[in-house]
Design an enzyme around this catalytic site. Structure first.
Site, PDB file in Angstrom:
ATOM      1  N   ASP A  86       0.837  -1.195   0.000  1.00  0.00           N
ATOM      2  CA  ASP A  86       0.000   0.000   0.000  1.00  0.00           C
ATOM      3  C   ASP A  86       0.875   1.249   0.000  1.00  0.00           C
ATOM      4  O   ASP A  86       1.902   1.311   0.672  1.00  0.00           O
ATOM      5  CB  ASP A  86      -0.893  -0.018   1.239  1.00  0.00           C
ATOM      6  CG  ASP A  86      -1.754   1.231   1.335  1.00  0.00           C
ATOM      7  OD1 ASP A  86      -2.545   1.475   0.404  1.00  0.00           O
ATOM      8  OD2 ASP A  86      -1.594   1.976   2.319  1.00  0.00           O
ATOM      9  N   HIS A 103       4.761   4.124  -3.360  1.00  0.00           N
ATOM     10  CA  HIS A 103       5.612   5.226  -3.801  1.00  0.00           C
ATOM     11  C   HIS A 103       6.038   6.129  -2.661  1.00  0.00           C
ATOM     12  O   HIS A 103       6.999   6.886  -2.792  1.00  0.00           O
ATOM     13  CB  HIS A 103       4.885   6.053  -4.867  1.00  0.00           C
ATOM     14  CG  HIS A 103       3.521   6.496  -4.444  1.00  0.00           C
ATOM     15  ND1 HIS A 103       2.441   5.651  -4.470  1.00  0.00           N
ATOM     16  CD2 HIS A 103       3.074   7.677  -3.967  1.00  0.00           C
ATOM     17  CE1 HIS A 103       1.377   6.292  -4.027  1.00  0.00           C
ATOM     18  NE2 HIS A 103       1.732   7.528  -3.716  1.00  0.00           N
ATOM     19  N   ASP A 116     -10.537   1.660  -5.206  1.00  0.00           N
ATOM     20  CA  ASP A 116     -10.527   3.049  -4.750  1.00  0.00           C
ATOM     21  C   ASP A 116     -10.755   4.040  -5.895  1.00  0.00           C
ATOM     22  O   ASP A 116     -10.368   5.198  -5.798  1.00  0.00           O
ATOM     23  CB  ASP A 116      -9.213   3.365  -4.022  1.00  0.00           C
ATOM     24  CG  ASP A 116      -7.987   2.975  -4.831  1.00  0.00           C
ATOM     25  OD1 ASP A 116      -8.147   2.509  -5.976  1.00  0.00           O
ATOM     26  OD2 ASP A 116      -6.870   3.138  -4.309  1.00  0.00           O
TER      27      ASP A 116
END
Length: 1607
Positions: free
Chosen positions: A627, A630, A749
């Site tokens: 999750d 980045h 999402d």
């Protein structure tokens, strides 16, 4: 000539020493000592050492490294579209190498060219456990690289298990004692995933009723076969309810579940806000409380049921970046988060945030609006908040305290504690200048740190020292000096105030935008009244209850979030980031950002705790989704995944990255070992962009791909550990990888398609994603047509189980099942075609040519029901059968608002009636034609099963068979026809009938032979670039195939042996034309041509010397230039009566006729192209032909088929004598050449007669006699006027230039000749411009004694003296008039005379004090420490003696004894510095006034220096002198330079110089080294693209190196 045998294992394969544990099993089957406990790496070593393991060939994946040992940084991969495939993209991908699962151990072979910088005492390092044992990220195994400069370096790594590994090469740097770490590369090995087999979904040409049924046996699931479904456990009820969801997902064809986090949720109830990482969410287990251990046990049990009974693997989110704001352990471990206590620059951000919360709670009392109804409400609130913010005086965090600074100066001055200024004089500088100096010298402590108010300061003693030095007029006035310092500080503070203003304005703007979105925007959450608990905007800090009040700096922890376009490698919670102060973070108020620091030592408890969390999950799940990857610190992700892979080596890892850069994506993928990156179909804004995404992520390989068929090779694999059997292997070149995709139709999402496009598009998009050759994913809400994005935090309803009845579920059963089956079946080739709103995808299994075709009508726009337009889809030589078709009918778009159950729209699938596919026939043959029915509304799909008809299963084998026999008996001249032949050569040889082939859209190939085709094909094959114009041309027709075999057939009368390859081509091309549809023609064309090329190249190399056969690829490429340049044409010959093979000077300009064969060029080229390669017969024929033409003591410059030779080169005979010397030394029984009789072309009195005149060839001489005649004629003196002198012979030359005069100066022994109107050496450019006044004036006359002629003369004399002394030469010397007397001058005497005079005549000393020792004119010296280019240039041109040119290394090479070694090396190093270019040597010193480095023969301007190319040899960089420079440097540096102690130092330096030529010959279509380039290797359009002598002299050097390595 005899053929050399091809070595079985060319090159240096690094042998891995045997492990220190265990014993191997011998061929006799003796018992072994088991290695216990065995790691996967140990098992891999066992496999390769075992004599009992049999089976298929070992796969070897080969990765070529750059010369610096790093992954190839310039290899941009261009994948171009075939017609109607839209995308062309470039990806830097070579630093990352993705490899398949090690179902069976295989090899990664890292190769490096010999002699490259990384081979300089190189050591290959990798953290892959090559010697067995466990993997450790920081433990590296080393392999020393071989030092042989003549063979390629290979490092074989036995691969046996999954993981992410790094490698690099460390080697000696240029500075003595230094080591260079090369660029890192990475190889990631896919995990082995095992899942339950399922019954095929298609049976008997129809959808099977029992298809997709889970079976009991297991299968390996490739990553491309993953069909993943995201589920949210909080919407699934308790574990007791989960089986029905498992059954539903399995029935829909999914084989992996993606679980959002299953840990205990925090107060927000978001799965991603984890309260306790070690505990599963209690509500999943029902009302009864359950302990942690039981929870783990029950989770393991339910996941096992999903896996074993329903064929569902499990993947879970791993959250490393943050924890829930109410995690109980934060109170005990506040150091786990970022706070002002441990990250002081957050102090003003916390103060700002606290003000915002207090302001929010006081709105009512201030009469400010608590509910936002308009933009004016927002402006009112922001204005009021700004007023409150102003009261905080936040500027104090930025600026220097003027009062304290003043007092500090006073105190320092009063106490005499002054730090004297030690910089440059600053007396009477302005305060602005002083402010700059203070900052430039870094004297302001705490500047920009923001840790506390007035943190920025200058120490009082330092400030006192500055003002004392600057304000000298103030004397010792303490108050005045302190006031002066205040003025300096005021200047420093001005920009600091400005920074504060900018930061404040940015923060207020961010708050304003956030308020607008959360409380006013139509699509925002429209939050309610502003209160302390629901403040103006989200709080940036979590204040730990019962702790923060007493110690807010320690217990106020920064919340996590994200920032637009942030640098993923920069932590926005650390300085210098001001993201929290400027309110740039889109914050998650329920999540505290975790602070890992630089490593475990920085935060031991957090590292230990999170490692336990990760390893717990790795034991229970087959995969992770990282999750917020980045924003996860890279070193944290690496360490956590390493720990996870210890407990689950085959862990599948995926992630969603928002780095904004493919290069950054690759960095994360390679470092973390991410197996798949999540990509989203929903990001496409129209069908064209969607087709690009499908092509980019899901194509696999294009239909008709050729890399596997053309680029792989079979070899014998030596055991990589040095123990065990040799095995057959197949070597597969690896180009580096792009990150593998996990392609979602919709993620959990993102907004639904009802919001983004249309609800009907779910079917078409879902289908297209399943046709992608990559991992795919979806969410239950997509299949069930949920109308809105579900809120992970607030949504509490439960999924409805609809099995196959809801939404597009029944279609997904077919689509997902086919997706996995196609991956398992190897349907790796694909085609994407977009036309209007339609996208067509075709997946094909390349071996069987069975396929599945999907036709999808996308529905990006709402409300449209039209069929739209698409042309009928023609499938050549293919039958297609309808399998399934449907469209969505959605009567209402109103959501079902059931308070307890999640339901989708009430849509249903309408199945299509069967679509019949008619067969057609046209000029290109039979085809199936898929026609879209009249009723095919947006969102519709059709699926067809396809099968190529008349598939010749033996065609691949047939196309590659027999090549060895067809090409194996060709001689080198035959191979010239097969491989090369430029346009001019082919036209000449075929009376104009045949020329080079022109490919529409690409242009003419440079060669008629296979090399011409291979240049574009190499790129096409490597990257499957089926959009290349050549591929389009092949699909359009068979003209190229007809050309290849017909041009050979038409020349069989001249070259009888070409009949076999001609027939070989014809048979194979005919089979292709008869059996292969147009779209596969490029593939089979490439197979045939590349196989023929390999066979022809092999046949050529095998006829070469041992030096070539066992050499590296650069040696092979250069050796092939000997075939490239040596061929048979009609208009140029070594025999005036008939055509014979001859050596071309260069191509394309010197292809045929009088311009083909030049005496000078032949004999500069002969050693490298013929002698080092072993073509002694070709060399001998050229020597005898030119020897027959001896006239006036010279051989021709232009041979002109021995019919009309021209004698105007003073150096040519000396080059021939050098070659005769080389031939005698190198050829078998070479000494016999001296007695070879030669019929003389001209009478003894040098009368010119035609070649067929009776006086021609009327007498014979031996080669020894010809040698003697050359020396004797020079000793006597040569003086003649060229035959047929005048414009008919040379229209550019001045009349005096036809007069040839050569003589010996018996005081020095040097030969002098020429005049200012001719140019008798290789620098032979004659002026041609009337406009510039240069017509008839040579650019470089070089009259006098050119240094290379002196060297060649000395070499000849030394050799003849040795032969004569040994009784192998019938003469002792020459008759000459010396001091007025005619007498015998022996070879030794002449040689000694030159030896004694050379340094005095040619050397220009470094020290002017030594000038008296040498024959120099100091006033003409431009550079010192050099050797003159000429001795005794003509009157008025004496300065030209002193020009630094590239000729002296020639003399150094052939007669090194002439040079004082120390002088020689200095001159060579100077040449290395100022003359050497990338591909050759500059012909003139750049410091010379005549230097003009750009050659343009078409320039007819008024600049005399360059008009009509007069500067041909006055600056441009010529290729052939480079080889002589390299040889000379090698000789002298290994005697008096750094190479004296370590020759490899010299060799590495010189091989580094060869990097550019090596790259050029590999990548240039002409496959040679050019005649010349302009400055710094710039392309010169007037140059021959490949020149005989340019390649030859490099071969000379490499052969010298080879001899050194075999000593």
């Amino acid at each position: 000539m005899a053929r050399s045998k091809k070595s079985v294992n060319p090159g240096n394969t690094v042998q891995i020493p045997k492990p220190t544990f265990g014993q191997d099993e011998s061929p006799t089957g003796s018992p072994t000592t088991p290695k216990t406990p065995k790691t996967p790496a140990d098992e891999g070593i066992d496999f390769f050492e075992s004599w009992s393991v049999a089976g298929e060939e070992i796969k070897v994946y080969e990765l070529q490294l750059d010369p610096d040992g790093g992954p190839n940084k310039d290899r941009s991969v261009s994948i171009c579209s075939v017609p109607n495939i839209l995308s062309t993209f470039n990806t830097r991908r070579s630093q990352y190498m993705r490899l398949p699962p090690a179902y069976r151990p295989y090899i990664v072979r890292v190769t490096l060219d010999a002699g490259t910088p990384a081979a300089r005492n190189g050591v290959f390092k990798t953290n892959f456990p090559l010697d067995g044992g466990h993997f450790s990220r920081d433990r590296f195994t080393e392999r020393k690289l071989p030092t042989d400069f003549s063979k390629p370096i290979k490092i074989d790594l036995p691969i046996s298990h999954a993981g992410a590994f790094a490698y690099w090469v460390e080697y000696d740097g240029d500075t003595p004692g230094s080591r260079v770490k090369g660029r890192e590369g990475y190889f990631n090995i896919d995990p082995i995933l095992r899942t339950k087999a399922r019954l095929p979904i298609i049976s008997g040409g129809a959808v099977a009723a029992n298809g997709n049924t889970v079976q009991s046996d297991d299968v390996n699931l490739p990553l491309d076969g993953i069909s993943m479904l995201t589920v949210v456990s909080k919407w699934m009820g308790t574990l007791d309810d989960w089986k029905s969801y498992f059954a539903e997902a399995s029935a829909r064809g999914y084989n992996m579940l993606h679980w959002t986090p299953l840990q205990e949720r925090g107060e927000s109830n978001s799965p991603y806000s984890i309260r306790n990482q070690m505990v599963y969410e209690p509500s999943m287990f029902g009302a009864k409380a359950i302990d942690t251990e039981s929870g783990v046990s029950k989770m393991e049990e339910i996941l096992k049921i999903a896996r074993e009974e329903y064929g569902l693997l499990s993947l879970t989110d791993v959250v490393l970046n943050h924890t829930a704001n109410d995690s109980p352990w934060l109170a005990d471990h506040p150091e786990a988060g970022f706070s002002p206590a441990n990250t002081p620059h957050l102090t003003p951000a916390l103060e700002f945030d606290t003000l915002m919360i207090n302001f929010s709670s006081s709105l009512q009392s201030k009469g400010l609006p608590t509910v936002i109804n308009s933009s004016s409400d927002i402006d009112t609130l922001i204005g009021a908040f700004k007023d409150e913010l102003t009261k905080l005086n936040m500027w104090q965090y930025y600026v220097i305290d003027v009062v304290k600074e003043k007092q500090g100066v006073k105190d320092a001055l009063s106490a005499g504690n002054v730090t004297a200024w030690s910089g440059s004089d600053i007396a009477r500088k302005t305060v602005v200048e002083l402010a700059e100096i203070v900052q430039d010298f870094g004297l302001v402590k705490g500047l920009h740190s923001l840790e506390r108010r007035y943190v920025a300061r200058v120490d009082g003693p330092v400030a006192a020292g500055i003002v004392k030095a600057a304000f000298v007029d103030l004397g010792d006035d303490t108050d005045a000096l302190a006031d002066a310092w205040v003025r300096v500080v005021d200047v420093i503070n001005v920009p600091l105030y400005r920074v504060w203003e900018e930061d404040t304005a940015a923060a207020l703007e961010q708050i304003k935008g956030r308020v607008k979105y959360t409380r006013l925007d139509e699509h925002g959450p429209k939050l309610g009244p502003i209160t302390k608990d629901l403040p103006l905007v989200e709080s940036y800090f979590t204040r730990i209850k019962a702790k923060a009040d007493s110690d807010p700096a320690k217990y106020s922890l920064a919340n996590n979030g994200w920032i637009w376009n942030a640098d993923p490698l920069a932590n926005f919670a650390l300085p210098p980031s001001k993201a929290y102060l400027r309110r740039e973070v889109i914050v998650w108020g329920d999540c505290v950002k975790l602070r890992y620091g630089d490593g475990p030592d920085a935060n031991p408890w957090l590292w230990k705790y999170m490692t336990e969390y990760v390893t717990m999950l790795a034991k229970e799940f087959e995969g992770f989704r990282i999750d917020n990857c980045h924003s996860t610190p890279l070193h944290v992700g690496v360490a956590m995944l390493d720990a996870a892979r210890v407990v689950n080596p085959d862990l599948y890892v995926c992630a969603e990255l928002f780095t904004g850069s493919e290069e950054m994506d690759t960095l994360f993928v390679s470092r973390l070992g991410i197996n798949s990156l999540i990509r989203e179909a929903g990001n496409a804004w129209d069908p064209k962009e969607f087709s690009r995404l499908l092509y980019r992520h899901g194509l696999g390989k294009p239909l008709g791909s050729m890399d596997g068929a053309c680029l792989t090779s079979k070899e014998e694999l030596p055991p990589p550990t040095g123990k065990g059997p040799t095995r057959p292997c197949v070597v597969i070149p690896h180009n580096g990888s792009t990150p593998h995709a996990l392609f979602f139709d919709l993620t959990h999402d993102n907004e639904t398609y009802l919001d983004k496009r249309s609800a009907e598009d779910a079917l078409s998009t879902g289908a297209l994603v399943t046709w992608s050759f990559c991992a795919i994913g979806s969410v239950k809400g997509f299949d069930d047509l949920y109308p809105k994005l579900l809120n992970l935090v607030g949504e509490s309803r439960k999924y409805e189980v609809t099995w196959l009845d809801g939404g597009i579920a029944s279609a997904k059963r077919i689509l997902n099942s086919l997706h996995t089956e196609m991956a398992l079946g190897g349907f790796e080739e694909g085609h994407v075609h977009q036309e209007n709103d339609y996208i067509v995808m075709h997946r094909v299994q390349p071996s069987t040519q069975k396929g599945y075709l999907l036709v999808a009508h996308t529905a990006f726009s709402k409300g449209n029901k039209d069929r739209g337009f698409i042309n009928p889809i023609k499938l050549r030589r293919t039958k297609a059968k309808f399998l399934y078709g449907a469209h969505l009918d959605i009567p209402s778009y109103q959501p079902d608002n059931d308070p307890s159950t999640l339901r989708g729209l009430s849509g249903k699938l309408i199945d299509m009636p069967e679509v019949l596919v008619p067969q057609g026939l046209d000029g290109e043959g039979p085809f199936a034609e898929v026609i879209v029915p009249d009723h095919f509304p947006p969102g519709s799909i059709m699926i067809f099963e396809t099968q190529l008809q008349g598939l010749d299963t033996s065609l691949d084998t047939f196309c590659t068979s027999g090549a060895e026999a067809a090409f194996g008996e060709l001689d080198l001249v035959d191979l010239n026809v097969i491989l090369h032949r430029a346009e001019g050569e082919e036209r000449d040889a075929t009376a104009g009938e045949i020329g080079t082939y022109a490919v529409p859209g690409h242009g003419e190939l440079v060669y008629c032979g296979l090399q011409g085709w291979m240049h574009p094909l190499k790129h096409i094959m490597r990257y499957n670039d089926l959009g290349h114009p050549l591929c389009g041309h092949l699909r359009d027709g068979s003209w190229a195939m007809d050309y290849i075999h017909s041009r050979l057939s038409k020349q069989v009368e001249t070259f009888p042996r070409l009949s076999q390859p001609a027939e070989w081509f014809k048979e194979r091309f005919n089979r292709v034309k008869e059996n292969v549809p147009p779209f596969l023609r490029p593939k089979y064309f490439a197979i045939i041509v590349s196989e023929a090329y390999k066979a022809a190249r092999r046949a050529a190399i095998e006829q070469c010397s041992e030096f070539v056969v066992n050499g590296h690829s650069f040696t092979h490429d250069l050796a092939l230039c000997s075939i490239q340049m040596h061929g048979l044409v009609q208009s140029a010959s070594l025999d005036p009566g008939k055509p014979t093979p001859s050596l071309a000077a260069g191509l394309p300009h010197f292809a045929a006729g009088w311009a083909r064969c030049w005496g000078r060029d032949v004999f500069i080229s002969l050693r490298g192209l013929f002698l080092t390669t072993g073509n002694f017969l070709g060399a001998k024929r050229h020597i005898l032909a030119f020897a027959s033409t001896l006239k006036h003591g010279l051989i021709p410059n232009l041979l002109d088929s021995v019919r009309s030779p021209r004698y105007n080169s003073r150096d040519s005979p000396w080059w021939m004598l050098q070659n005769i010397q080389d031939y005698v030394a190198m050829a078998p029984d070479g000494i016999s050449l001296l007695s070879e009789p030669v019929k003389r072309r001209f009478p003894k009195d040098d009368t010119w007669v035609p070649w067929d005149d009776p006086q021609a060839y009327s007498y014979s001489s031996s080669i020894a006699e010809i040698i003697q005649e050359i020396l004797q004629r020079h000793a006597t003196g040569i003086s003649f006027r060229e035959y047929n002198a005048g414009p008919n012979l040379d229209m550019q030359m001045n009349d005096e230039g036809f007069n040839i005069v050569i003589k010996v100066d018996w005081t020095t022994g040097l030969i002098l000749g020429g005049n200012e109107f001719n140019c008798g050496t290789w620098m032979d450019k004659m002026g041609e411009s009337v406009k510039a006044g240069t017509k008839g004036k040579p650019g470089t006359p070089r009259d006098g004694a050119p240094v290379e002629i002196t060297g060649l003369l000395k070499s000849t004399l030394r050799w003849l003296d040795e032969l004569s002394t040994a009784g192998k030469f019938p003469f002792k010397g020459v008759e000459a008039v010396v001091d007025g007397k005619n007498r015998l001058v022996t070879y030794k005497e002449w040689s000694n005379l030159i030896q004694a005079s050379f340094e005095e005549c040619y050397y220009v000393p470094e020290d002017p004090a030594d000038d008296h020792k040498y024959n120099v004119n100091p006033s003409l010296i431009n550079r010192r420490g050099i050797y003159k280019d000429v001795f005794k240039s003509g009157v008025g041109r004496e300065w030209s003696d002193y020009q630094l040119r590239c000729n002296f290394p020639i003399a150094m090479t052939v007669a090194p004894e002439l040079f004082k070694p120390e002088h020689a090396l200095v001159a060579l190093k100077l040449a290395d510095k100022v003359l050497r270019g990338p591909l050759g040597m500059a012909t003139l010193d750049p410091a010379d006034l005549q230097y003009r480095p750009y050659y343009d023969n078409a320039n007819d301007g008024t600049d005399a220096a360059i008009a009509k190319g007069l500067n041909y040899h006055n600056g441009p960089e010529w290729g052939w002198p480079l080889g002589y420079f390299l040889r000379a440097y090698l000789y002298f540096d290994t005697r008096v330079g750094v190479g004296r102690k370590n020759p490899s130092e010299t060799l590495h330096h010189l091989h580094k110089i060869l990097l550019a030529p090596r790259s050029h010959i590999q990548n240039d279509p002409w496959a040679g080294i050019p005649e010349l380039t302009n400055k710094n290797g710039d392309y010169c359009h007037d140059s021959c693209r490949t020149q005989a002598w340019s390649s030859s002299t490099l071969l000379d050097f490499l052969e010298e190196v080879h001899k050194l390595s075999t000593v």
